[in-house]
Enzyme design. Sequence first.
Site, PDB file in Angstrom:
ATOM      1  N   LYS A 126     -65.545  18.989   1.007  1.00  0.00           N
ATOM      2  CA  LYS A 126     -66.268  17.750   0.784  1.00  0.00           C
ATOM      3  C   LYS A 126     -67.122  17.300   1.980  1.00  0.00           C
ATOM      4  O   LYS A 126     -68.227  16.839   1.801  1.00  0.00           O
ATOM      5  CB  LYS A 126     -65.287  16.644   0.429  1.00  0.00           C
ATOM      6  N   GLU A 196     -57.887  12.397   1.909  1.00  0.00           N
ATOM      7  CA  GLU A 196     -59.252  12.652   2.406  1.00  0.00           C
ATOM      8  C   GLU A 196     -60.199  11.518   2.010  1.00  0.00           C
ATOM      9  O   GLU A 196     -61.140  11.211   2.734  1.00  0.00           O
ATOM     10  CB  GLU A 196     -59.752  14.010   1.893  1.00  0.00           C
ATOM     11  N   HIS A 200     -62.357   8.058   4.555  1.00  0.00           N
ATOM     12  CA  HIS A 200     -63.726   7.519   4.531  1.00  0.00           C
ATOM     13  C   HIS A 200     -63.751   5.994   4.596  1.00  0.00           C
ATOM     14  O   HIS A 200     -64.820   5.403   4.691  1.00  0.00           O
ATOM     15  CB  HIS A 200     -64.448   7.955   3.245  1.00  0.00           C
TER      16      HIS A 200
HETATM   17  P1  NAD Z   1     -52.798  18.594  -3.057  1.00  0.00           P
HETATM   18  O1  NAD Z   1     -52.335  17.755  -1.923  1.00  0.00           O
HETATM   19  O2  NAD Z   1     -52.451  18.166  -4.445  1.00  0.00           O
HETATM   20  O3  NAD Z   1     -52.267  20.094  -2.885  1.00  0.00           O
HETATM   21  C1  NAD Z   1     -52.480  20.822  -1.715  1.00  0.00           C
HETATM   22  C2  NAD Z   1     -51.783  22.183  -1.863  1.00  0.00           C
HETATM   23  O4  NAD Z   1     -52.098  22.980  -0.707  1.00  0.00           O
HETATM   24  C3  NAD Z   1     -50.263  22.104  -1.930  1.00  0.00           C
HETATM   25  O5  NAD Z   1     -49.794  23.028  -2.888  1.00  0.00           O
HETATM   26  C4  NAD Z   1     -49.823  22.557  -0.538  1.00  0.00           C
HETATM   27  O6  NAD Z   1     -48.533  23.154  -0.531  1.00  0.00           O
HETATM   28  C5  NAD Z   1     -50.899  23.569  -0.232  1.00  0.00           C
HETATM   29  N1  NAD Z   1     -51.010  23.866   1.199  1.00  0.00           N
HETATM   30  C6  NAD Z   1     -51.100  22.981   2.225  1.00  0.00           C
HETATM   31  N2  NAD Z   1     -51.153  23.640   3.394  1.00  0.00           N
HETATM   32  C7  NAD Z   1     -51.083  24.970   3.095  1.00  0.00           C
HETATM   33  C8  NAD Z   1     -51.068  26.168   3.871  1.00  0.00           C
HETATM   34  N3  NAD Z   1     -51.137  26.126   5.204  1.00  0.00           N
HETATM   35  N4  NAD Z   1     -50.983  27.351   3.233  1.00  0.00           N
HETATM   36  C9  NAD Z   1     -50.909  27.412   1.889  1.00  0.00           C
HETATM   37  N5  NAD Z   1     -50.928  26.325   1.093  1.00  0.00           N
HETATM   38  C10 NAD Z   1     -51.006  25.122   1.699  1.00  0.00           C
HETATM   39  O7  NAD Z   1     -54.395  18.793  -2.889  1.00  0.00           O
HETATM   40  P2  NAD Z   1     -55.533  18.443  -3.960  1.00  0.00           P
HETATM   41  O8  NAD Z   1     -55.538  16.971  -4.182  1.00  0.00           O
HETATM   42  O9  NAD Z   1     -55.424  19.379  -5.105  1.00  0.00           O
HETATM   43  O10 NAD Z   1     -56.889  18.764  -3.121  1.00  0.00           O
HETATM   44  C11 NAD Z   1     -57.256  20.028  -2.662  1.00  0.00           C
HETATM   45  C12 NAD Z   1     -58.638  19.949  -2.018  1.00  0.00           C
HETATM   46  O11 NAD Z   1     -59.652  19.795  -3.000  1.00  0.00           O
HETATM   47  C13 NAD Z   1     -58.815  18.767  -1.062  1.00  0.00           C
HETATM   48  O12 NAD Z   1     -59.338  19.229   0.165  1.00  0.00           O
HETATM   49  C14 NAD Z   1     -59.812  17.881  -1.758  1.00  0.00           C
HETATM   50  O13 NAD Z   1     -60.635  17.146  -0.881  1.00  0.00           O
HETATM   51  C15 NAD Z   1     -60.626  18.889  -2.538  1.00  0.00           C
HETATM   52  N6  NAD Z   1     -61.343  18.238  -3.650  1.00  0.00           N
HETATM   53  C16 NAD Z   1     -62.681  18.467  -3.785  1.00  0.00           C
HETATM   54  C17 NAD Z   1     -63.393  17.858  -4.806  1.00  0.00           C
HETATM   55  C18 NAD Z   1     -64.869  18.113  -4.973  1.00  0.00           C
HETATM   56  O14 NAD Z   1     -65.451  17.613  -5.942  1.00  0.00           O
HETATM   57  N7  NAD Z   1     -65.520  18.861  -4.105  1.00  0.00           N
HETATM   58  C19 NAD Z   1     -62.739  17.021  -5.708  1.00  0.00           C
HETATM   59  C20 NAD Z   1     -61.369  16.827  -5.568  1.00  0.00           C
HETATM   60  C21 NAD Z   1     -60.681  17.453  -4.536  1.00  0.00           C
END
Ligand code: NAD
Length: 333
Positions: A126, A196, A200
């Site tokens: 992002k 995240e 902001h």
């Molecule tokens: P979440 O907190 O629900 O899940 C994160 C996952 O990553 C968990 O399973 C955790 O165990 C795993 N993890 C953490 N550290 C790790 C490591 N070192 N090795 C392996 N696995 C690891 O996260 P989420 O809410 O699904 O978000 C994921 C990402 O997607 C975020 O960075 C978020 O900003 C991004 N996102 C982007 C958009 C977009 O439109 N671009 C929209 C939503 C979310």
Amino acid sequence: MIVDRVNQPLRIGVLGFGGLGQAAARVLAPKSEMIWTAAADQKGYAYCQTGLDVNTAVEAYRDRHSLGYLEPYGTFSNTSIQDLLTNAAVDGYFLALPNLPNTFMADVVRQFIRSGWQGVLVDALKRTSAVEQLLELRSELQQAKITYLTGCGATPGLLTAAAAVAAQSFAEIHSVKITFGVGIANWEAYRATIREDIAHMPGYDVERARNMSDREVAALLDKTNGILALENMEHADDIMLELAGICGRDRVTVGGVVDTRNPKKPLSTNVKITGRTFEGKISTHTFTLGDETSMAANVCGPAFGYLKAGAALNGRGIFGLFTAAEIMPQFVR
Ligand code: NAD
């Protein structure tokens, strides 16, 4: 290169098995061109070369918090990404990992480069500063024969790409304004996304949000009635549109409202592209997402569309770093 996989499904790994990672596995389940074979979370990973079952994987993660518990394909590990890189045959990974700290994704990418793995990587990063870190890895990715597509979620991603298409009507782009509405039933389903977003808010930054306990996040959300209202966010849509030659980054703004207590969107997600046509008329194109489409649908769908496009590039020997604003996603069947 992914040439020997022509006419065979691409073998897909999902790194991070939280909200987005699980949704990604569900998106892939009915597909024939892609097969979900690997996933990792912080404490373990699962791998099956003929494909993992999404329901049992989600159950294991929900009940016991790690894919390590998934019988018989799970393994516990504190170095799950590295272990998958060593043990799994995967053509492309969707990096659904939290970018906490803000350098985490770039560190993971360096790990991929060092490992000698070749294939396609797609992220839904992002922040502008996070994409800038990847830009520095451009030539290393190319040398490593990795085709990397960054900013391939919803925003950045789907909406940035829509802006790039809409810009074609104009001779000059005056502004690109992205406004998103996200509704989720509970914040714990998307912990990293919410942290995240909090980063902001005025008075917060990535480090502060990262260090907040779950209880502190819940207390903050109690104060705002579950609503996060965000404006002038540091979002990579700006650098992506600038790199694509569409407009300067100062003309791109991103903001939105997240309701963490209601799956109904608080407002309709849209992007407005205002410009001047060759005849001198000023006008605005608006692209609005359907209110029934979830954040997960609008992130994971594009991510795999870009992964498919990346696989086509990779098969033609085209490696390096690309953004969602310069490549057209391909529809995955
Ligand atoms: P979440 O907190 O629900 O899940 C994160 C996952 O990553 C968990 O399973 C955790 O165990 C795993 N993890 C953490 N550290 C790790 C490591 N070192 N090795 C392996 N696995 C690891 O996260 P989420 O809410 O699904 O978000 C994921 C990402 O997607 C975020 O960075 C978020 O900003 C991004 N996102 C982007 C958009 C977009 O439109 N671009 C929209 C939503 C979310």
